[in-house]
Design a protein around this motif. Structure first.
Motif, PDB file in Angstrom:
ATOM      1  N   ASP A 111       0.872  -1.169   0.000  1.00 36.37           N
ATOM      2  CA  ASP A 111       0.000   0.000   0.000  1.00 36.37           C
ATOM      3  C   ASP A 111       0.913   1.225   0.000  1.00 36.37           C
ATOM      4  N   VAL A 112       1.231   1.670  -1.204  1.00 37.05           N
ATOM      5  CA  VAL A 112       2.245   2.726  -1.359  1.00 37.05           C
ATOM      6  C   VAL A 112       1.814   4.002  -0.651  1.00 37.05           C
ATOM      7  N   HIS A 113       0.536   4.345  -0.731  1.00 39.84           N
ATOM      8  CA  HIS A 113       0.060   5.571  -0.101  1.00 39.84           C
ATOM      9  C   HIS A 113       0.289   5.539   1.408  1.00 39.84           C
ATOM     10  N   GLN A 114      -0.068   4.417   2.044  1.00 45.51           N
ATOM     11  CA  GLN A 114       0.119   4.317   3.487  1.00 45.51           C
ATOM     12  C   GLN A 114       1.589   4.319   3.874  1.00 45.51           C
ATOM     13  N   VAL A 115       2.417   3.652   3.069  1.00 44.02           N
ATOM     14  CA  VAL A 115       3.856   3.651   3.355  1.00 44.02           C
ATOM     15  C   VAL A 115       4.405   5.063   3.251  1.00 44.02           C
ATOM     16  N   GLU A 116       4.035   5.756   2.179  1.00 45.98           N
ATOM     17  CA  GLU A 116       4.518   7.129   2.006  1.00 45.98           C
ATOM     18  C   GLU A 116       4.059   8.028   3.150  1.00 45.98           C
ATOM     19  N   SER A 117       2.850   7.801   3.647  1.00 47.69           N
ATOM     20  CA  SER A 117       2.351   8.618   4.749  1.00 47.69           C
ATOM     21  C   SER A 117       3.092   8.333   6.050  1.00 47.69           C
ATOM     22  N   THR A 118       3.625   7.122   6.171  1.00 45.34           N
ATOM     23  CA  THR A 118       4.316   6.723   7.396  1.00 45.34           C
ATOM     24  C   THR A 118       5.780   7.140   7.412  1.00 45.34           C
ATOM     25  N   LEU A 119       6.401   7.239   6.253  1.00 48.90           N
ATOM     26  CA  LEU A 119       7.844   7.505   6.192  1.00 48.90           C
ATOM     27  C   LEU A 119       8.275   8.771   6.934  1.00 48.90           C
ATOM     28  N   PRO A 120       7.556   9.899   6.834  1.00 51.08           N
ATOM     29  CA  PRO A 120       8.003  11.083   7.596  1.00 51.08           C
ATOM     30  C   PRO A 120       8.063  10.845   9.099  1.00 51.08           C
TER      31      PRO A 120
END
Length: 255
Positions: A111-120
Protein backbone atom coordinates in the motif's frame (compact mmCIF):
# COMPACT_ATOMS: atom_id res chain seq x y z
CA UNK A 1 23.51 -5.73 -16.06
CA UNK A 2 20.31 -7.24 -14.73
CA UNK A 3 17.02 -8.20 -16.37
CA UNK A 4 13.88 -7.74 -14.30
CA UNK A 5 10.21 -8.45 -14.65
CA UNK A 6 8.10 -5.62 -13.25
CA UNK A 7 4.35 -5.85 -12.74
CA UNK A 8 2.16 -2.91 -11.72
CA UNK A 9 -1.55 -2.33 -11.28
CA UNK A 10 -3.10 1.03 -12.10
CA UNK A 11 -6.63 2.38 -12.14
CA UNK A 12 -6.23 3.88 -15.63
CA UNK A 13 -4.80 2.50 -18.87
CA UNK A 14 -4.35 5.77 -20.78
CA UNK A 15 -0.71 6.90 -20.87
CA UNK A 16 0.41 4.29 -18.32
CA UNK A 17 3.14 2.74 -20.46
CA UNK A 18 4.46 6.16 -21.51
CA UNK A 19 4.63 7.50 -17.94
CA UNK A 20 6.22 4.43 -16.38
CA UNK A 21 8.47 3.91 -19.39
CA UNK A 22 9.94 7.34 -18.71
CA UNK A 23 10.74 6.27 -15.14
CA UNK A 24 12.46 3.14 -16.44
CA UNK A 25 14.57 5.09 -18.94
CA UNK A 26 15.38 7.86 -16.45
CA UNK A 27 16.99 5.24 -14.21
CA UNK A 28 19.23 3.87 -16.97
CA UNK A 29 17.09 0.84 -17.92
CA UNK A 30 15.76 -0.13 -21.33
CA UNK A 31 12.32 -1.58 -21.96
CA UNK A 32 12.76 -4.99 -23.60
CA UNK A 33 9.06 -5.78 -23.98
CA UNK A 34 5.77 -5.06 -22.29
CA UNK A 35 2.17 -6.19 -22.04
CA UNK A 36 -0.99 -4.35 -20.99
CA UNK A 37 -4.10 -6.18 -19.83
CA UNK A 38 -7.28 -5.46 -17.94
CA UNK A 39 -9.38 -7.10 -15.23
CA UNK A 40 -11.89 -6.05 -12.59
CA UNK A 41 -9.17 -4.50 -10.43
CA UNK A 42 -7.78 -2.21 -13.13
CA UNK A 43 -4.98 -2.19 -15.71
CA UNK A 44 -1.99 -4.51 -15.39
CA UNK A 45 1.30 -3.50 -16.99
CA UNK A 46 4.03 -6.13 -17.13
CA UNK A 47 7.46 -4.97 -18.31
CA UNK A 48 10.71 -6.79 -18.93
CA UNK A 49 13.48 -4.24 -18.36
CA UNK A 50 17.24 -4.47 -18.57
CA UNK A 51 19.77 -2.14 -16.99
CA UNK A 52 22.59 -1.54 -14.50
CA UNK A 53 22.45 -3.52 -11.28
CA UNK A 54 23.41 -0.49 -9.20
CA UNK A 55 20.25 1.35 -10.33
CA UNK A 56 17.77 -1.44 -9.53
CA UNK A 57 16.77 -0.16 -6.10
CA UNK A 58 16.32 3.41 -7.31
CA UNK A 59 14.18 2.33 -10.26
CA UNK A 60 12.01 0.03 -8.13
CA UNK A 61 11.45 2.76 -5.55
CA UNK A 62 10.55 5.28 -8.27
CA UNK A 63 8.01 2.89 -9.80
CA UNK A 64 6.57 1.70 -6.48
CA UNK A 65 5.95 5.27 -5.33
CA UNK A 66 4.60 6.59 -8.66
CA UNK A 67 1.17 8.20 -8.35
CA UNK A 68 -0.28 5.91 -11.05
CA UNK A 69 0.79 2.69 -9.31
CA UNK A 70 -1.64 0.91 -6.97
CA UNK A 71 0.32 -2.35 -6.65
CA UNK A 72 3.95 -3.13 -7.50
CA UNK A 73 6.05 -6.29 -7.69
CA UNK A 74 9.47 -6.91 -9.26
CA UNK A 75 11.83 -9.86 -9.58
CA UNK A 76 14.46 -11.41 -11.78
CA UNK A 77 13.00 -12.06 -15.22
CA UNK A 78 14.43 -15.56 -15.56
CA UNK A 79 11.73 -18.19 -15.40
CA UNK A 80 8.91 -15.81 -14.53
CA UNK A 81 5.50 -17.04 -15.74
CA UNK A 82 4.42 -13.69 -17.18
CA UNK A 83 7.58 -13.53 -19.24
CA UNK A 84 6.81 -16.91 -20.77
CA UNK A 85 3.23 -15.83 -21.44
CA UNK A 86 4.41 -12.72 -23.28
CA UNK A 87 6.83 -14.71 -25.38
CA UNK A 88 4.02 -17.13 -26.33
CA UNK A 89 1.68 -14.27 -27.15
CA UNK A 90 4.30 -12.62 -29.35
CA UNK A 91 4.67 -15.75 -31.48
CA UNK A 92 0.93 -16.46 -31.78
CA UNK A 93 -1.13 -15.02 -34.66
CA UNK A 94 -3.62 -12.29 -33.90
CA UNK A 95 -3.98 -10.17 -30.76
CA UNK A 96 -3.16 -11.65 -27.37
CA UNK A 97 -6.16 -12.40 -25.15
CA UNK A 98 -7.03 -9.69 -22.66
CA UNK A 99 -6.25 -11.43 -19.35
CA UNK A 100 -4.21 -10.42 -16.31
CA UNK A 101 -0.65 -11.75 -16.17
CA UNK A 102 0.16 -14.35 -13.55
CA UNK A 103 1.02 -12.66 -10.22
CA UNK A 104 4.61 -12.69 -9.13
CA UNK A 105 3.62 -13.61 -5.58
CA UNK A 106 0.52 -14.79 -3.80
CA UNK A 107 0.22 -11.60 -1.77
CA UNK A 108 -0.83 -8.15 -2.90
CA UNK A 109 1.66 -5.40 -3.50
CA UNK A 110 2.44 -2.72 -0.94
CA UNK A 111 0.00 0.00 0.00
CA UNK A 112 2.24 2.73 -1.36
CA UNK A 113 0.06 5.57 -0.10
CA UNK A 114 0.12 4.32 3.49
CA UNK A 115 3.86 3.65 3.36
CA UNK A 116 4.52 7.13 2.01
CA UNK A 117 2.35 8.62 4.75
CA UNK A 118 4.32 6.72 7.40
CA UNK A 119 7.84 7.51 6.19
CA UNK A 120 8.00 11.08 7.60
CA UNK A 121 7.12 9.76 11.07
CA UNK A 122 9.74 7.01 10.79
CA UNK A 123 12.39 9.57 9.85
CA UNK A 124 11.34 11.99 12.59
CA UNK A 125 11.34 9.45 15.43
CA UNK A 126 14.07 7.09 14.21
CA UNK A 127 15.17 4.76 15.78
CA UNK A 128 11.98 4.72 17.92
CA UNK A 129 9.89 3.60 14.99
CA UNK A 130 7.96 0.55 16.21
CA UNK A 131 4.72 2.36 17.15
CA UNK A 132 4.54 3.77 13.62
CA UNK A 133 5.19 0.34 12.10
CA UNK A 134 2.37 -1.08 14.21
CA UNK A 135 0.12 1.69 12.93
CA UNK A 136 1.15 0.83 9.37
CA UNK A 137 0.33 -2.85 9.92
CA UNK A 138 -3.19 -1.96 11.07
CA UNK A 139 -3.75 0.66 8.37
CA UNK A 140 -3.19 -1.60 5.36
CA UNK A 141 -5.21 -4.54 4.07
CA UNK A 142 -4.17 -7.93 5.42
CA UNK A 143 -2.87 -9.16 2.06
CA UNK A 144 -0.77 -5.99 1.63
CA UNK A 145 0.75 -6.10 5.11
CA UNK A 146 4.01 -7.93 4.40
CA UNK A 147 4.71 -6.09 1.13
CA UNK A 148 4.03 -2.75 2.85
CA UNK A 149 6.41 -3.60 5.70
CA UNK A 150 9.05 -4.63 3.17
CA UNK A 151 8.72 -1.38 1.20
CA UNK A 152 8.82 0.68 4.41
CA UNK A 153 11.94 -1.20 5.43
CA UNK A 154 13.69 -0.63 2.12
CA UNK A 155 12.86 3.05 2.08
CA UNK A 156 13.98 3.47 5.70
CA UNK A 157 17.19 1.50 5.11
CA UNK A 158 18.03 3.55 2.01
CA UNK A 159 17.47 6.75 4.02
CA UNK A 160 19.74 5.52 6.84
CA UNK A 161 22.45 4.60 4.33
CA UNK A 162 22.36 8.04 2.71
CA UNK A 163 22.38 9.78 6.10
CA UNK A 164 25.14 7.79 7.81
CA UNK A 165 27.15 5.65 5.37
CA UNK A 166 26.99 7.07 1.85
CA UNK A 167 30.48 8.61 1.90
CA UNK A 168 32.19 5.24 2.37
CA UNK A 169 33.86 3.15 -0.31
CA UNK A 170 32.24 0.15 -2.00
CA UNK A 171 32.63 -2.99 0.09
CA UNK A 172 32.33 -6.73 -0.30
CA UNK A 173 29.06 -8.12 0.97
CA UNK A 174 30.58 -9.60 4.15
CA UNK A 175 32.39 -6.35 4.98
CA UNK A 176 29.26 -4.32 4.28
CA UNK A 177 27.22 -6.54 6.59
CA UNK A 178 29.75 -6.23 9.41
CA UNK A 179 30.45 -2.51 9.00
CA UNK A 180 27.03 -1.21 7.92
CA UNK A 181 24.13 -3.66 8.28
CA UNK A 182 24.96 -4.92 11.78
CA UNK A 183 25.57 -1.44 13.29
CA UNK A 184 22.45 -0.10 11.57
CA UNK A 185 20.34 -3.01 12.81
CA UNK A 186 21.66 -2.56 16.35
CA UNK A 187 19.96 0.83 16.41
CA UNK A 188 16.65 -1.06 16.11
CA UNK A 189 17.14 -4.43 17.83
CA UNK A 190 19.57 -6.78 19.55
CA UNK A 191 21.36 -8.61 16.73
CA UNK A 192 24.37 -10.84 16.14
CA UNK A 193 26.17 -11.97 13.00
CA UNK A 194 27.10 -15.65 13.06
CA UNK A 195 28.23 -18.00 10.32
CA UNK A 196 26.71 -15.98 7.49
CA UNK A 197 23.38 -15.39 9.25
CA UNK A 198 21.92 -12.41 11.07
CA UNK A 199 20.16 -13.27 14.35
CA UNK A 200 17.55 -10.90 15.75
CA UNK A 201 16.91 -11.59 19.43
CA UNK A 202 13.51 -10.73 20.92
CA UNK A 203 12.40 -8.93 17.77
CA UNK A 204 10.01 -6.09 18.64
CA UNK A 205 8.00 -6.96 15.51
CA UNK A 206 7.78 -10.71 16.10
CA UNK A 207 6.15 -12.19 19.19
CA UNK A 208 5.28 -15.87 19.66
CA UNK A 209 1.94 -16.62 18.07
CA UNK A 210 1.70 -13.25 16.31
CA UNK A 211 2.23 -12.28 12.69
CA UNK A 212 5.84 -12.04 11.59
CA UNK A 213 7.38 -8.62 11.08
CA UNK A 214 10.60 -9.92 9.55
CA UNK A 215 9.71 -8.47 6.16
CA UNK A 216 10.45 -4.99 7.52
CA UNK A 217 13.93 -6.06 8.60
CA UNK A 218 14.53 -7.81 5.26
CA UNK A 219 13.66 -4.62 3.41
CA UNK A 220 15.66 -2.49 5.84
CA UNK A 221 18.82 -4.55 5.27
CA UNK A 222 18.32 -4.52 1.50
CA UNK A 223 17.93 -0.75 1.61
CA UNK A 224 20.88 -0.02 3.89
CA UNK A 225 23.21 -2.31 1.90
CA UNK A 226 21.94 -1.41 -1.57
CA UNK A 227 24.36 1.43 -2.17
CA UNK A 228 27.37 -0.01 -0.38
CA UNK A 229 28.24 -3.34 -2.01
CA UNK A 230 29.43 -4.58 -5.37
CA UNK A 231 27.22 -5.69 -7.03
CA UNK A 232 24.47 -3.64 -5.46
CA UNK A 233 21.66 -6.21 -5.65
CA UNK A 234 21.17 -7.64 -2.15
CA UNK A 235 18.61 -10.29 -1.25
CA UNK A 236 17.48 -11.09 2.30
CA UNK A 237 15.61 -14.30 3.12
CA UNK A 238 13.85 -15.10 6.39
CA UNK A 239 14.95 -18.55 7.59
CA UNK A 240 13.38 -18.65 11.06
CA UNK A 241 10.99 -16.37 12.91
CA UNK A 242 10.13 -15.95 16.57
CA UNK A 243 6.47 -15.56 15.60
CA UNK A 244 6.53 -19.10 14.24
CA UNK A 245 8.12 -20.71 17.29
CA UNK A 246 11.85 -20.16 16.73
CA UNK A 247 14.04 -18.88 19.57
CA UNK A 248 15.26 -15.99 17.39
CA UNK A 249 14.55 -14.52 13.99
CA UNK A 250 17.30 -15.51 11.53
CA UNK A 251 17.91 -13.78 8.20
CA UNK A 252 20.17 -14.90 5.37
CA UNK A 253 21.82 -12.17 3.29
CA UNK A 254 23.16 -12.82 -0.20
CA UNK A 255 23.82 -11.20 -3.56
Amino acid sequence: MIELEVQVLSDRREGLLVELGRVVVANGFTLVRQRLSQDSRGTWLTMIVRGPTDRQLAMEEALATHSRVLSFEAGLAEGRPAMAAMAQAASAPGPAPLAPPAPLTQSAGPDVHQVESTLPQLARDYPKIYPWLRNLEHAVAADAREASLHLAGRRTGAWVYKREYAMGARLTLVDAIKRIAVPAMRELASVDWRDGQLLIQNSPLCSPGSQSGCRFFSGYIEGVLGGSVEPQTVFVRNLFCRSHGAASCILEISH
